[in-house]
Design a protein around this motif. Structure first.
Motif, PDB file in Angstrom:
ATOM      1  N   LYS A  77     -56.461  84.050 -11.686  1.00 35.70           N
ATOM      2  CA  LYS A  77     -55.445  83.973 -12.736  1.00 35.70           C
ATOM      3  C   LYS A  77     -55.150  85.359 -13.318  1.00 35.70           C
ATOM      4  O   LYS A  77     -54.051  85.600 -13.823  1.00 35.70           O
ATOM      5  N   TYR A  78     -56.154  86.216 -13.252  1.00 41.29           N
ATOM      6  CA  TYR A  78     -56.024  87.535 -13.864  1.00 41.29           C
ATOM      7  C   TYR A  78     -54.760  88.256 -13.387  1.00 41.29           C
ATOM      8  O   TYR A  78     -54.009  88.818 -14.174  1.00 41.29           O
ATOM      9  N   ASP A  79     -54.514  88.197 -12.088  1.00 40.18           N
ATOM     10  CA  ASP A  79     -53.331  88.872 -11.549  1.00 40.18           C
ATOM     11  C   ASP A  79     -52.084  88.021 -11.708  1.00 40.18           C
ATOM     12  O   ASP A  79     -51.019  88.524 -12.032  1.00 40.18           O
ATOM     13  N   ARG A  80     -52.237  86.728 -11.465  1.00 38.50           N
ATOM     14  CA  ARG A  80     -51.075  85.861 -11.358  1.00 38.50           C
ATOM     15  C   ARG A  80     -50.530  85.437 -12.731  1.00 38.50           C
ATOM     16  O   ARG A  80     -49.352  85.592 -13.021  1.00 38.50           O
ATOM     17  N   SER A  81     -51.398  84.875 -13.567  1.00 38.68           N
ATOM     18  CA  SER A  81     -50.956  84.423 -14.890  1.00 38.68           C
ATOM     19  C   SER A  81     -52.127  84.506 -15.868  1.00 38.68           C
ATOM     20  O   SER A  81     -52.785  83.511 -16.151  1.00 38.68           O
ATOM     21  N   PRO A  82     -52.364  85.719 -16.348  1.00 42.84           N
ATOM     22  CA  PRO A  82     -53.548  85.971 -17.174  1.00 42.84           C
ATOM     23  C   PRO A  82     -53.627  85.096 -18.425  1.00 42.84           C
ATOM     24  O   PRO A  82     -54.721  84.827 -18.934  1.00 42.84           O
ATOM     25  N   MET A  83     -52.485  84.632 -18.927  1.00 35.73           N
ATOM     26  CA  MET A  83     -52.541  83.819 -20.148  1.00 35.73           C
ATOM     27  C   MET A  83     -53.271  82.497 -19.916  1.00 35.73           C
ATOM     28  O   MET A  83     -53.835  81.916 -20.843  1.00 35.73           O
TER      29      MET A  83
END
Length: 425
Positions: free
Chosen positions: A197-203
């Motif tokens: 998720k960190y790269d793709r959608s950190p929220m």
RNA sequence: GUGGGUAUAGCUCAGUUGGUUAGAGCGCCAGGUUGUGGCCCUGGAGGUCGCCGGUUCAAGUCCGGUUACUCACCCCA
């Protein structure tokens, strides 16, 4: 065992189907009270619609869709959610050319290939609404108030309304960068899924349930400090209107929700007693979706509500409200000419709108009385040889056992009138 | 996709250290009342013990596999 239903599907049997009817009636009535009109879209759509509308990286699209090829080699998908089909229809029929905002609602089954558990099924029912063409925060609040009214009118009182804002494409990138840099040093400590998720959608890391991830994000920057002035004002207005309407809510800065298309307002309504799947409804604003799907720039806001979950919560909280009403009456007879008379009178009573039944198994009067009692009948009309000779039916009132004689000719009208009187005992 | 629990009558469940025709309550049907429900009494119907294989003189019971249900993870309504 013979053939069983497919995994994750349910048969809604009599006893429960009446509860669904109560819920559906409330949905239609309340949606219409808010000026929303029903739209019915196909159960399946071109696969591409969901890939583009929901986002290819979401779990739904990447691993939960029921996708198949038809005989013409088209890739089709059973709809996993309601918003994308409604947007498609809105564009296909150019509804944006009519008076705005366009306010639509839908009720029906959705399909997702997931492991079933309490409150989660492969075929499940949702109702939802979508409003296109207005960015007014008062509309966000209308959208939040609507499902709440449905819950309350049905007798569901204990739930929690969580709201948040996730910014817009103008201000969100800066926040995402701030979040990444906050987590940069500790990235390796995040759980496996959060690392992707960190790269793709950190929220989305914010609403991870892993204790370590929660700990790492505890002091993370808040989006509130990164909102552009438009988003900040919008969120303030949403909260102000909610207060005006006396809607209890909590601002949950970790609420981000799964779909890629949300902007600004997001919300979720939870019932704690439901277990792990505790969200009975959720939604938000999606001001860019219509344009991304090939239409003119059009603001949008909507929600979806899981109907099984509402019924589960209702069964926990509201007992009696969901009890189906019984039959009005029962016609007991002894075969031959008495049966003919009963069939004719039942026909007349039904034409007058009464719920009546009779025996089709040639059973004894005692057995017929038992069946009548079980059906909830308020009265039993007894038609025997004696009654036939007198041209009068015997009416037995089940709640106190009193009986009276009524002419066959007037019996139907008499019972139809009596049927509207409240039961005293 | 991963992990735990469960699987015996229509339903909810018992079933002893493996041992003869597998039980209860509720429900259903009938009778007790030659034409009267609820309460009560009596009787009856209803089960390839999820499925396949193994151990054993003997398996509902032990072992392996499998399927389904269920709860949870992931994610969502």
């Amino acid at each position: 065992m013979t053939i069983a239903r497919p995994r994750g599907t349910n048969d809604i049997l009599p006893g429960e189907s009446e509860q669904w009817q109560v819920l559906e009636e409330a949905i239609h009535r309340i949606c219409q009270a808010y000026g929303y009109r029903e739209i019915r879209t196909p159960i399946f759509e071109h696969t591409e619609l969901f890939e583009r509308g929901i986002g290819e990286t979401t779990d739904i699209v990447s691993k939960e869709m029921y996708t198949f090829s038809d005989r013409g080699q088209r890739s089709l998908t059973l709809r996993p959610e309601g918003t994308a089909p409604v947007v498609r229809s809105f564009l296909e029929h150019k509804l944006y050319g009519q008076a705005l905002p366009t306010k639509l609602y839908y009720v029906g089954p959705m399909f997702r290939y997931e492991r079933p558990q309490a409150g989660r099924y492969r075929q499940f029912y949702q109702f939802g609404v979508e409003a296109f063409g207005s960015g007014d925060p008062a509309l966000d609040v209308e959208i939040i108030a609507m499902p709440i009214q449905v819950y309350k009118e049905l007798g569901l009182e204990t739930f929690e309304v969580c709201i948040n804002t996730i910014g817009c494409p103008d201000c969100r990138p800066a926040y995402r960068e701030a979040l990444r840099s906050h987590l940069a040093d500790s990235k390796s400590q995040l759980c496996r899924s959060c690392q992707t998720k960190y790269d793709r959608s950190p929220m989305r890391i914010l609403d991870c349930k892993e204790a370590t991830c929660q700990e790492l994000t505890k002091d993370a920057p808040l989006i509130l400090d990164y909102l552009c002035s438009g988003c900040r004002d919008h969120f303030a207005e949403v909260k102000r209107y909610l207060e005006l309407l006396e809607v209890d809510f909590v601002h949950d800065p970790r609420l981000v929700r799964g779909f890629d298309y949300y902007t600004k307002t997001v919300f979720e309504i939870k019932v704690e007693s439901l277990g792990a799947q505790d969200a009975v409804g959720g939604g938000g604003r999606y001001d860019r979706l219509v344009e991304e799907m090939g239409g003119p720039p059009t603001a949008g806001v909507g929600y979806g509500v899981g109907m099984e979950r509402v019924l589960l919560a209702l069964q926990q909280q509201a007992g009696d409200a969901l009890k189906p009403s019984g039959m009005d009456g029962f016609l007991a007879q002894f075969g031959g000419a008495t049966k003919e008379q009963a069939v004719v009178l039942a026909h007349r009573l039904r034409a007058l709108g009464l719920k009546v039944d009779l025996d089709y198994l040639d059973r004894s009067l005692k057995a017929q009385m038992k069946a009548a009692n079980r059906s909830g009948a308020r009265w039993v009309m007894i038609i025997g040889q004696e009654e036939l000779e007198n041209n009068q039916a015997r009416i037995r009132w089940m709640y106190d056992g009193t009986e009276e004689a009524v002419d066959f000719d007037t019996a139907a009208q008499y019972l139809a009138a009596k049927g509207k009187e409240p039961i005293t005992q």
